[in-house]
Design a protein around this motif. Sequence first.
Motif, PDB file in Angstrom:
ATOM      1  N   PHE A  33      15.252  -4.256 -20.212  1.00 27.12           N
ATOM      2  CA  PHE A  33      14.108  -5.145 -20.670  1.00 27.12           C
ATOM      3  C   PHE A  33      13.753  -4.282 -21.938  1.00 27.12           C
ATOM      4  O   PHE A  33      13.198  -3.312 -22.475  1.00 27.12           O
ATOM      5  N   PRO A  34      14.570  -4.955 -23.237  1.00 25.71           N
ATOM      6  CA  PRO A  34      14.254  -4.251 -24.691  1.00 25.71           C
ATOM      7  C   PRO A  34      13.314  -4.277 -25.266  1.00 25.71           C
ATOM      8  O   PRO A  34      12.887  -3.568 -26.061  1.00 25.71           O
ATOM      9  N   GLU A  35      12.175  -5.261 -24.687  1.00 21.90           N
ATOM     10  CA  GLU A  35      10.916  -5.060 -25.266  1.00 21.90           C
ATOM     11  C   GLU A  35       9.810  -4.598 -24.186  1.00 21.90           C
ATOM     12  O   GLU A  35       8.496  -4.593 -24.245  1.00 21.90           O
ATOM     13  N   GLY A  36      10.358  -3.892 -23.056  1.00 13.61           N
ATOM     14  CA  GLY A  36       9.557  -3.389 -22.150  1.00 13.61           C
ATOM     15  C   GLY A  36       9.208  -4.381 -21.066  1.00 13.61           C
ATOM     16  O   GLY A  36       9.445  -5.634 -21.193  1.00 13.61           O
ATOM     17  N   VAL A  37       8.540  -3.878 -19.829  1.00 16.05           N
ATOM     18  CA  VAL A  37       8.093  -4.958 -18.879  1.00 16.05           C
ATOM     19  C   VAL A  37       6.875  -4.605 -18.137  1.00 16.05           C
ATOM     20  O   VAL A  37       6.700  -3.403 -17.783  1.00 16.05           O
ATOM     21  N   ASN A  38       6.296  -5.552 -17.797  1.00 16.49           N
ATOM     22  CA  ASN A  38       5.030  -5.480 -16.626  1.00 16.49           C
ATOM     23  C   ASN A  38       5.790  -5.360 -15.492  1.00 16.49           C
ATOM     24  O   ASN A  38       6.667  -6.304 -15.065  1.00 16.49           O
ATOM     25  N   VAL A  39       5.386  -4.482 -14.469  1.00 19.55           N
ATOM     26  CA  VAL A  39       6.050  -4.434 -13.063  1.00 19.55           C
ATOM     27  C   VAL A  39       5.197  -4.699 -12.017  1.00 19.55           C
ATOM     28  O   VAL A  39       4.118  -4.034 -11.890  1.00 19.55           O
ATOM     29  N   GLU A  40       5.260  -5.732 -11.339  1.00 15.63           N
ATOM     30  CA  GLU A  40       4.703  -6.244 -10.038  1.00 15.63           C
ATOM     31  C   GLU A  40       5.121  -6.055  -8.793  1.00 15.63           C
ATOM     32  O   GLU A  40       6.461  -5.821  -8.732  1.00 15.63           O
ATOM     33  N   PHE A  41       4.253  -5.604  -7.906  1.00 13.12           N
ATOM     34  CA  PHE A  41       5.059  -5.308  -6.362  1.00 13.12           C
ATOM     35  C   PHE A  41       3.919  -6.329  -5.673  1.00 13.12           C
ATOM     36  O   PHE A  41       2.871  -6.302  -5.559  1.00 13.12           O
ATOM     37  N   VAL A  42       4.748  -7.272  -4.891  1.00 11.73           N
ATOM     38  CA  VAL A  42       3.893  -8.143  -4.120  1.00 11.73           C
ATOM     39  C   VAL A  42       4.337  -8.213  -2.589  1.00 11.73           C
ATOM     40  O   VAL A  42       5.709  -7.983  -2.280  1.00 11.73           O
ATOM     41  N   SER A  78       0.720  -1.315   0.113  1.00  9.45           N
ATOM     42  CA  SER A  78      -0.022  -0.128   0.218  1.00  9.45           C
ATOM     43  C   SER A  78       0.816   1.215   0.011  1.00  9.45           C
ATOM     44  O   SER A  78       0.192   2.374  -0.377  1.00  9.45           O
ATOM     45  N   LYS A  79       2.037   1.072   0.340  1.00  8.89           N
ATOM     46  CA  LYS A  79       2.863   2.513   0.476  1.00  8.89           C
ATOM     47  C   LYS A  79       3.641   2.729  -0.671  1.00  8.89           C
ATOM     48  O   LYS A  79       4.695   3.370  -0.688  1.00  8.89           O
ATOM     49  N   VAL A  80       3.703   1.627  -1.715  1.00 13.78           N
ATOM     50  CA  VAL A  80       4.585   1.745  -2.949  1.00 13.78           C
ATOM     51  C   VAL A  80       4.006   2.599  -3.931  1.00 13.78           C
ATOM     52  O   VAL A  80       2.623   2.837  -3.970  1.00 13.78           O
ATOM     53  N   ASP A  81       4.494   3.708  -4.717  1.00 18.27           N
ATOM     54  CA  ASP A  81       4.256   4.565  -5.468  1.00 18.27           C
ATOM     55  C   ASP A  81       4.216   3.803  -6.886  1.00 18.27           C
ATOM     56  O   ASP A  81       5.286   3.941  -7.470  1.00 18.27           O
ATOM     57  N   VAL A  82       3.372   3.022  -7.101  1.00 26.95           N
ATOM     58  CA  VAL A  82       3.277   2.249  -8.315  1.00 26.95           C
ATOM     59  C   VAL A  82       3.395   2.808  -9.788  1.00 26.95           C
ATOM     60  O   VAL A  82       4.526   2.504 -10.410  1.00 26.95           O
TER      61      VAL A  82
END
Length: 278
Positions: free
Chosen positions: A191-200, A174-178
């Motif tokens: 990441f040459p093709e870009g990337v999805n970013v997850e915070f767990v 909840s404290k992550v600035d996503v």
Amino acid sequence: MTRPFLKMNGLGNDFVVVDARQTAFSPALDQVRAWGDRASGIGFDQLISIEGSQDGDAFMRVWNSDGSPVETCGNALRCVAWVLNPDASDKTLKIDTLGGPTKARVLRADAKTGTASVDMGRPRLDWREIPLSEDMDTLRLELKVGPYDAPLYHTPCAVSMGNPHCVFFVEDVSKVDVAATGSLIENHPLFPEGVNVEFVQVIDRDTLRMRVWERGAGITRACGTGACATLVATARRGLSNRAATVIMDGGPLHVAWAENDHVVMTGPVEVEFSGELS
């Protein structure tokens, strides 16, 4: 010419779905952006085209709201399965994507909602499969965000579920600035093709809390492939079991990394409304 569509979502991750099995559908980039604009258009995270397939039940093509093509989308696959099998008859659907073939089953369906399960295949864990721009251990990437000697986030895990994901482990999601961190990592040179970013955040071995920044779409309420990547990442680190509930902003998704190395996700589908694209 107009094209009928369904506005659907899986856990709030929302789509405009067009059935193009009989008539080709090839929108221009500016059209996709206009339709995807939440202020002046229909508004969606992804645009989905259901097309014919020579050796499957259908081919699913995906565009992000910024007009960029994307390999696959887990939540959209459940929606497409519902469109292909609205009676929830007992059959397995083969849905092909640019990220590879998948298999889906509709477990429950009515006029507006349903539940579907999708076998996403095996996770891709080699650095060349993600892909990364250099040889690196995908279990513990040499990547930091913030001051070098006191980084905010560091040592994420990389997984491809047909599209690339970078999973950071945090104490309090909840404290992550996503938006700030996600947009920074999305276009990182690693990441040459870009990337999805997850915070767990690991609640317990059977429960994970995850938030996501999707490549080409920004913050979304849920990401099916992201939930699968998150489960694989936490299981590889020994932080969770190989089956867990991944709770996202839009709700929970059950994900299992089976003994045959395939990742299976199960969750809801909802039809919001129908309309026509001009």
